[in-house]
Design an enzyme around this catalytic site. Structure first.
Site, PDB file in Angstrom:
ATOM      1  N   GLY A  31      38.426  17.653 -37.558  1.00 51.99           N
ATOM      2  CA  GLY A  31      38.764  17.084 -38.863  1.00 51.99           C
ATOM      3  C   GLY A  31      37.856  17.541 -39.972  1.00 51.99           C
ATOM      4  N   GLY A  34      37.411  16.334 -43.857  1.00 51.30           N
ATOM      5  CA  GLY A  34      37.105  14.960 -44.235  1.00 51.30           C
ATOM      6  C   GLY A  34      35.755  14.812 -44.915  1.00 51.30           C
ATOM      7  N   PHE A  35      35.544  13.680 -45.553  1.00 52.42           N
ATOM      8  CA  PHE A  35      34.313  13.406 -46.302  1.00 52.42           C
ATOM      9  C   PHE A  35      33.097  13.428 -45.381  1.00 52.42           C
ATOM     10  CE2 PHE A  35      31.358  10.193 -48.225  1.00 52.42           C
ATOM     11  CZ  PHE A  35      31.033  10.901 -49.369  1.00 52.42           C
ATOM     12  N   ARG A  56      44.261  20.675 -40.216  1.00 53.72           N
ATOM     13  CA  ARG A  56      45.693  20.487 -40.017  1.00 53.72           C
ATOM     14  C   ARG A  56      46.511  21.677 -40.499  1.00 53.72           C
ATOM     15  NH1 ARG A  56      47.154  14.188 -41.541  1.00 53.72           N
ATOM     16  NH2 ARG A  56      45.924  13.211 -39.886  1.00 53.72           N
ATOM     17  N   ASP A  82      48.123  17.715 -35.381  1.00 56.28           N
ATOM     18  CA  ASP A  82      48.091  16.287 -35.063  1.00 56.28           C
ATOM     19  C   ASP A  82      46.993  16.041 -34.041  1.00 56.28           C
ATOM     20  OD1 ASP A  82      48.464  13.661 -34.385  1.00 56.28           O
ATOM     21  OD2 ASP A  82      50.600  13.837 -33.916  1.00 56.28           O
ATOM     22  N   LYS A 192      39.174   1.723 -35.354  1.00 57.70           N
ATOM     23  CA  LYS A 192      37.858   2.287 -35.073  1.00 57.70           C
ATOM     24  C   LYS A 192      37.232   1.616 -33.839  1.00 57.70           C
ATOM     25  CE  LYS A 192      36.220   5.020 -37.137  1.00 57.70           C
ATOM     26  NZ  LYS A 192      36.329   6.493 -37.101  1.00 57.70           N
ATOM     27  N   VAL A 220      30.438   4.615 -46.634  1.00 60.55           N
ATOM     28  CA  VAL A 220      29.739   5.881 -46.829  1.00 60.55           C
ATOM     29  C   VAL A 220      29.947   6.354 -48.268  1.00 60.55           C
ATOM     30  CG1 VAL A 220      29.424   8.237 -46.012  1.00 60.55           C
ATOM     31  CG2 VAL A 220      30.167   6.450 -44.409  1.00 60.55           C
ATOM     32  N   SER A 237      36.418   5.799 -50.074  1.00 54.33           N
ATOM     33  CA  SER A 237      35.154   5.215 -50.529  1.00 54.33           C
ATOM     34  C   SER A 237      34.687   5.845 -51.841  1.00 54.33           C
ATOM     35  CB  SER A 237      34.071   5.365 -49.450  1.00 54.33           C
ATOM     36  OG  SER A 237      33.808   6.726 -49.166  1.00 54.33           O
TER      37      SER A 237
END
Length: 362
Positions: A31, A34-35, A56, A82, A192, A220, A237
């Site tokens: 991933g 992502g941040f 992706r 995916d 999570k 975060v 966030s």
């Protein structure tokens, strides 16, 4: 650990970074767009590791190449449309020395809790671990990005007098989270929690050649290491902080989770967890401490007077509320972590937003 902590005291005074050489070694980071993943990318790349990261689409890969251009020679990509697809990581895990699994949905406004949150998080984790076990027997360490979501008990929120540690688990059940009437935020917390539990269950059941370490950050914040294509499309966030300086928030929002961490420190924690032998099989609460949105607004109004009229004033300087506390002593002791304070974290993030605004106007 004493040697590590001694080294930390020498190096960690200003930049919070203890770098070792990963030259010649390769890690897979899932991933990568992502941040949090972007901060993990930076932590490993800056240490000299080669990093393969899953995306992706090819367009996501191009954005990562742009945001981490100085490390382009160390980067490679694997397209996994995916994360939850069984066998989807079979090829990606081959030829790497370790895995950092960050990929998981961070959404609270969803149409279907089970489809959009629970299944991707849980199945994504077990799918990655299965691929490693079946196709990468040389991998010895897997670090998984979990969350304070898997620690906090929202039924008892704000829980005055209590201190959360790694020993705590969110008691939410799958049945509750999958119920269509359950709010998306509760389903996210459950996703999570259940994904992390699935990882520990996998290890107990399958006894793989690798050990697992989980990192549990709360909210975060801080500047981004990924490409921000538009301030209108920030990660969740970051968007919450930007809304405090763009005039869209007229009042100080209520604080939902009284714990934060800077993204740069989260990336560092993943790298240290990967490199520290004693971290295998451990769970770490990765937090700098408590905070409130009032404190954030106070910081922005003080540090950025040009934004003062857009930032909600609220009750400036109000005392910290009587809520739960958080304990980060384990990650500091085991991994030698130090954490940026709230003022540094928010100042650097808002400064980045302002810089992007100025570039956009130009």
């Amino acid at each position: 650990m004493e040697a590590i902590n001694s080294k930390v005291q020498q190096v960690l005074q200003g930049n919070h970074t203890l770098k070792s050489s990963g030259k010649g070694k390769t890690v897979l980071i899932t991933g990568g767009s992502g941040f949090v993943a972007a901060h993990c990318l930076n932590a490993f790349l800056s240490r000299g590791y080669n990093v393969k990261t899953t995306v992706r689409s090819q367009s996501s890969a191009e954005k990562i190449k742009k945001s981490h251009a100085k490390y382009i020679a160390q980067l490679s990509f694997a397209v996994v449309p995916d994360v939850a697809t069984p066998g989807g990581h079979d090829e990606a895990v081959k030829g790497v020395d370790g895995v950092i699994h960050t990929a998981s949905p961070y959404l609270v406004n969803v149409d279907n809790n089970e489809r959009d949150l629970l299944n991707p998080a849980i199945n994504g984790t077990t799918s990655v671990l299965t691929s490693i076990q079946q196709h990468a027997p040389n991998i010895k360490r897997v670090v998984i990005t979990s969350s304070f979501a898997s620690i906090v008990d929202m039924d008892k929120n704000p829980r005055p007098g209590y201190t959360y540690t790694e020993k705590d688990w969110n008691p939410v059940t799958y049945a509750t989270a999958a119920n269509p009437s359950t709010p998306g935020v509760i389903a996210y917390l459950a996703s999570k929690t259940l994904a992390e539990k699935a990882a520990w269950d996998f290890v107990e059941k399958n006894r793989p050649n690798f050990s697992v370490t989980t990192i549990c950050p709360p909210m975060v914040y801080g500047p981004a290491y990924h490409t921000i294509s538009s301030l209108d499309h920030l990660n969740t966030s970051s968007a919450e902080i930007y809304e405090l300086i763009n005039g869209s928030k007229k009042e100080v929002p209520p604080t939902g989770f009284f714990a934060f961490v800077d993204g740069r420190d989260v990336g560092e924690a993943h790298a240290r967890a990967y490199e520290t032998p004693e971290a295998g099989g451990q769970r770490y609460f990765c937090t700098a401490g408590g905070y409130t949105y009032q404190q954030i607004c106070d910081i922005i109004r003080e540090d950025f007077p040009e934004k003062r009229d857009l930032v909600p004033e609220g009750n400036a300087g109000e005392p910290y509320p009587d809520v739960y506390k958080v304990d980060n002593s384990k990650i500091k002791k085991d991994l030698g972590m130090a954490f940026r304070d709230l003022k540094t974290c928010i100042h650097d993030q808002v400064a980045e937003f302002i810089e992007i605004e100025q570039k956009t106007k130009a």
